[in-house]
Design a protein around this motif. Structure first.
Motif, PDB file in Angstrom:
ATOM      1  N   GLN A 152       0.870  -1.193   0.000  1.00 20.16           N
ATOM      2  CA  GLN A 152       0.000   0.000   0.000  1.00 20.16           C
ATOM      3  C   GLN A 152       0.896   1.228   0.000  1.00 20.16           C
ATOM      4  O   GLN A 152       1.819   1.332   0.812  1.00 20.16           O
ATOM      5  CB  GLN A 152      -0.911  -0.053   1.248  1.00 20.16           C
ATOM      6  CG  GLN A 152      -1.573   1.248   1.629  1.00 20.16           C
ATOM      7  CD  GLN A 152      -0.971   1.786   2.902  1.00 20.16           C
ATOM      8  OE1 GLN A 152      -0.762   1.031   3.848  1.00 20.16           O
ATOM      9  NE2 GLN A 152      -0.684   3.080   2.927  1.00 20.16           N
ATOM     10  N   ALA A 153       0.660   2.133  -0.933  1.00 20.87           N
ATOM     11  CA  ALA A 153       1.512   3.327  -1.046  1.00 20.87           C
ATOM     12  C   ALA A 153       1.374   4.188   0.207  1.00 20.87           C
ATOM     13  O   ALA A 153       0.271   4.359   0.740  1.00 20.87           O
ATOM     14  CB  ALA A 153       1.107   4.132  -2.284  1.00 20.87           C
ATOM     15  N   GLY A 154       2.494   4.752   0.641  1.00 22.73           N
ATOM     16  CA  GLY A 154       2.488   5.640   1.804  1.00 22.73           C
ATOM     17  C   GLY A 154       2.079   7.027   1.378  1.00 22.73           C
ATOM     18  O   GLY A 154       2.924   7.854   1.050  1.00 22.73           O
ATOM     19  N   MET A 155       0.790   7.269   1.353  1.00 22.20           N
ATOM     20  CA  MET A 155       0.276   8.549   0.836  1.00 22.20           C
ATOM     21  C   MET A 155       0.409   9.608   1.926  1.00 22.20           C
ATOM     22  O   MET A 155      -0.166   9.498   3.008  1.00 22.20           O
ATOM     23  CB  MET A 155      -1.167   8.338   0.365  1.00 22.20           C
ATOM     24  CG  MET A 155      -1.226   7.354  -0.807  1.00 22.20           C
ATOM     25  SD  MET A 155      -2.880   6.797  -1.247  1.00 22.20           S
ATOM     26  CE  MET A 155      -3.223   5.570   0.001  1.00 22.20           C
ATOM     27  N   GLY A 181      -1.904   2.813  -4.718  1.00 22.76           N
ATOM     28  CA  GLY A 181      -2.233   4.022  -3.982  1.00 22.76           C
ATOM     29  C   GLY A 181      -3.714   4.338  -4.013  1.00 22.76           C
ATOM     30  O   GLY A 181      -4.435   4.168  -3.028  1.00 22.76           O
ATOM     31  N   THR A 182      -4.195   4.783  -5.197  1.00 22.94           N
ATOM     32  CA  THR A 182      -5.567   5.286  -5.323  1.00 22.94           C
ATOM     33  C   THR A 182      -6.594   4.324  -4.731  1.00 22.94           C
ATOM     34  O   THR A 182      -7.502   4.728  -4.001  1.00 22.94           O
ATOM     35  CB  THR A 182      -5.874   5.528  -6.822  1.00 22.94           C
ATOM     36  OG1 THR A 182      -4.875   6.404  -7.348  1.00 22.94           O
ATOM     37  CG2 THR A 182      -7.231   6.156  -7.006  1.00 22.94           C
ATOM     38  N   ARG A 183      -6.447   3.060  -5.056  1.00 17.02           N
ATOM     39  CA  ARG A 183      -7.425   2.066  -4.601  1.00 17.02           C
ATOM     40  C   ARG A 183      -7.473   1.994  -3.061  1.00 17.02           C
ATOM     41  O   ARG A 183      -8.537   1.811  -2.483  1.00 17.02           O
ATOM     42  CB  ARG A 183      -7.005   0.718  -5.202  1.00 17.02           C
ATOM     43  CG  ARG A 183      -8.064  -0.322  -5.261  1.00 17.02           C
ATOM     44  CD  ARG A 183      -9.015  -0.051  -6.392  1.00 17.02           C
ATOM     45  NE  ARG A 183     -10.329  -0.533  -6.024  1.00 17.02           N
ATOM     46  CZ  ARG A 183     -11.203  -1.067  -6.861  1.00 17.02           C
ATOM     47  NH1 ARG A 183     -10.939  -1.152  -8.139  1.00 17.02           N
ATOM     48  NH2 ARG A 183     -12.376  -1.459  -6.434  1.00 17.02           N
TER      49      ARG A 183
HETATM   50  C1  LIG Z   1      -3.383  10.275  -2.833  1.00 20.10           C
HETATM   51  C2  LIG Z   1      -2.003   9.845  -3.184  1.00 20.10           C
HETATM   52  C3  LIG Z   1      -0.942  10.307  -2.427  1.00 20.10           C
HETATM   53  C4  LIG Z   1       0.349   9.867  -2.707  1.00 20.10           C
HETATM   54  N1  LIG Z   1       1.362  10.269  -1.892  1.00 20.10           N
HETATM   55  C5  LIG Z   1       2.593   9.721  -2.062  1.00 20.10           C
HETATM   56  C6  LIG Z   1       3.624   9.992  -1.118  1.00 20.10           C
HETATM   57  O1  LIG Z   1       3.444  10.720  -0.150  1.00 20.10           O
HETATM   58  N2  LIG Z   1       4.816   9.395  -1.317  1.00 20.10           N
HETATM   59  C7  LIG Z   1       5.046   8.554  -2.386  1.00 20.10           C
HETATM   60  O2  LIG Z   1       6.137   8.003  -2.491  1.00 20.10           O
HETATM   61  N3  LIG Z   1       4.099   8.313  -3.310  1.00 20.10           N
HETATM   62  C8  LIG Z   1       2.874   8.862  -3.155  1.00 20.10           C
HETATM   63  N4  LIG Z   1       1.889   8.568  -4.072  1.00 20.10           N
HETATM   64  C9  LIG Z   1       2.214   7.751  -5.266  1.00 20.10           C
HETATM   65  C10 LIG Z   1       2.195   6.281  -4.924  1.00 20.10           C
HETATM   66  O3  LIG Z   1       3.369   5.946  -4.220  1.00 20.10           O
HETATM   67  C11 LIG Z   1       2.087   5.358  -6.150  1.00 20.10           C
HETATM   68  O4  LIG Z   1       3.142   5.592  -7.041  1.00 20.10           O
HETATM   69  C12 LIG Z   1       0.784   5.509  -6.921  1.00 20.10           C
HETATM   70  O5  LIG Z   1      -0.292   5.703  -6.043  1.00 20.10           O
HETATM   71  C13 LIG Z   1       0.518   4.273  -7.763  1.00 20.10           C
HETATM   72  O6  LIG Z   1      -0.537   4.500  -8.646  1.00 20.10           O
HETATM   73  P1  LIG Z   1      -2.093   4.295  -8.309  1.00 20.10           P
HETATM   74  O7  LIG Z   1      -2.494   5.499  -7.568  1.00 20.10           O
HETATM   75  O8  LIG Z   1      -2.691   4.171  -9.664  1.00 20.10           O
HETATM   76  O9  LIG Z   1      -2.230   3.029  -7.499  1.00 20.10           O
HETATM   77  C14 LIG Z   1       0.591   9.007  -3.806  1.00 20.10           C
HETATM   78  C15 LIG Z   1      -0.487   8.558  -4.576  1.00 20.10           C
HETATM   79  C16 LIG Z   1      -1.778   8.977  -4.275  1.00 20.10           C
HETATM   80  C17 LIG Z   1      -2.923   8.460  -5.117  1.00 20.10           C
END
Ligand SMILES: Cc1cc2nc3c(=O)[nH]c(=O)nc-3n(C[C@H](O)[C@H](O)[C@H](O)COP(=O)(O)O)c2cc1C
Length: 330
Positions: free
Chosen positions: A16-19, A192-194
């Protein structure tokens, strides 16, 4: 030991992406790790980060856990907290720092750098990162992506020697996406998004509704005050107003973002979190802080960054994080 997941101690190759900015906190990361994936706490103001990692650790038990650090905003206390609370993995994004990589690796933490291209992947390995997460253009949030995820993964996988972990990020929505990317050589997938569309994420309730209703995203620099890095967001009033001619936003706004970068890096992250509450669609001084639960009424949604990936159209309801891990793992 065998695969990357086995070495890290994961039951399922789902990360799970660290958002950051308060979206992915202990309840989400703890639930994902407890369900056999790798939960990741996103960066937040330094004084709150250590306690958040401790709460995530309480929820995850002995399961591996990760933290995410955005380079422009990292303070020594963030790095110390990752070490003190026994993070198994730290993901770095938004810049390169040899000293931070070394400090984490010396503490036995696996360090992954998020990248978009082969050159960036090579640079990350040169400064000591254990492996990379390659982002495709489908990815939501801040991005280095240049090519769709399948092509970007193929490039990076072919360029790096096989023991180097390469994870894939962008557009992962269902088990078939996970299977396809693993078959193409990814060691795990990053989603991330999911995971934002779960009851456990701390996104504003209106933001979660927008993820369910939304289809259309843009790759822009609009919300770049204090952090001029490309980002993929849903359309809202500010995007409609300022990105109609050029998706990246007006040139003057992009220049302002570039010159404001030192301000963003110097300000405490807590201020970056407060500022979106006063942003308005008609004033294009727009910061990267996302709208959070408890962050005010729906007005905040009109002028703040609603980060989302191109796969957002597949989201039709909120799904508990543990169920999502199981569904994605197939
Ligand atoms: C709301 C959101 C916040 C994100 N924040 C970060 C973050 O703080 N650090 C980071 O390395 N990636 C961040 N990402 C990117 C994710 O690490 C990842 O590359 C991406 O979500 C993958 O694509 P997906 O959103 O289609 O699953 C974020 C993505 C989203 C959707």
């Amino acid at each position: 030991m065998g695969t990357w997941s086995e070495r890290i101690g994961l039951e399922r190759p789902i990360v799970q992406a660290g958002m950051g900015g308060g979206l992915a906190t202990a309840p989400l990361a703890g639930a994902v790790s407890a369900a056999g994936g790798l939960g990741t706490v996103g960066i937040m103001p330094a004084p709150a980060f250590g306690p958040e990692l401790r709460s995530a650790r309480d929820l995850a038990g002995e399961a591996p856990l990760a933290a995410n650090l955005l380079l422009p905003f990292v303070r020594p206390a963030h790095v110390a907290a990752c070490i003190a609370h026994r993070m198994r993995v730290v993901v770095l994004h938004g810049g390169l720092s040899g000293p931070i990589v070394t400090a984490l690796r010396d503490a036995g933490i696996e360090v992954l750098q998020q990248v978009g291209t082969v050159d960036e992947a090579r640079r990350a390995l040169r400064i000591g990162a254990d492996g990379v997460i390659v982002q495709g253009t489908e990815a939501g949030g801040h991005t280095y992506a240049r090519r769709p995820v399948d092509a970007a993964l193929a490039d990076v996988r072919a360029a790096l020697p096989s023991p180097v972990p390469v994870l894939a990020a962008g557009g992962v929505n269902e088990a078939a996406d996970v299977r396809r990317l693993l078959d193409a050589g990814a060691d795990a997938v990053v989603v991330g998004t999911r995971f934002l569309a779960t009851p456990e994420s701390r996104a504003h309730p209106g933001y979660k509704r927008a993820l369910i209703d939304g289809r259309d995203t843009v790759d822009t620099l609009l919300f770049g005050f204090g952090w001029p890095m490309r980002h993929r967001v849903l359309r809202n009033a500010a995007v409609d107003r300022w990105c109609a001619i050029d998706e990246r936003g007006p040139r003057a706004v992009r220049i302002l973002s570039r010159v404001s970068a030192p301000i963003g890096g110097a300000l405490p992250l807590s201020l970056m979190a407060v500022y979106p509450r006063v942003q308005r669609p008609w004033l294009p001084v727009l910061t990267p802080g996302p709208p959070l639960e408890g962050g005010g009424g729906d007005r905040i949604l009109r002028a703040s960054a609603l980060y989302a990936g191109q796969g957002v159209g597949a989201i039709d309801r909120l799904v508990p994080a543990a169920d999502l891990v199981a569904t994605l793992a197939g």
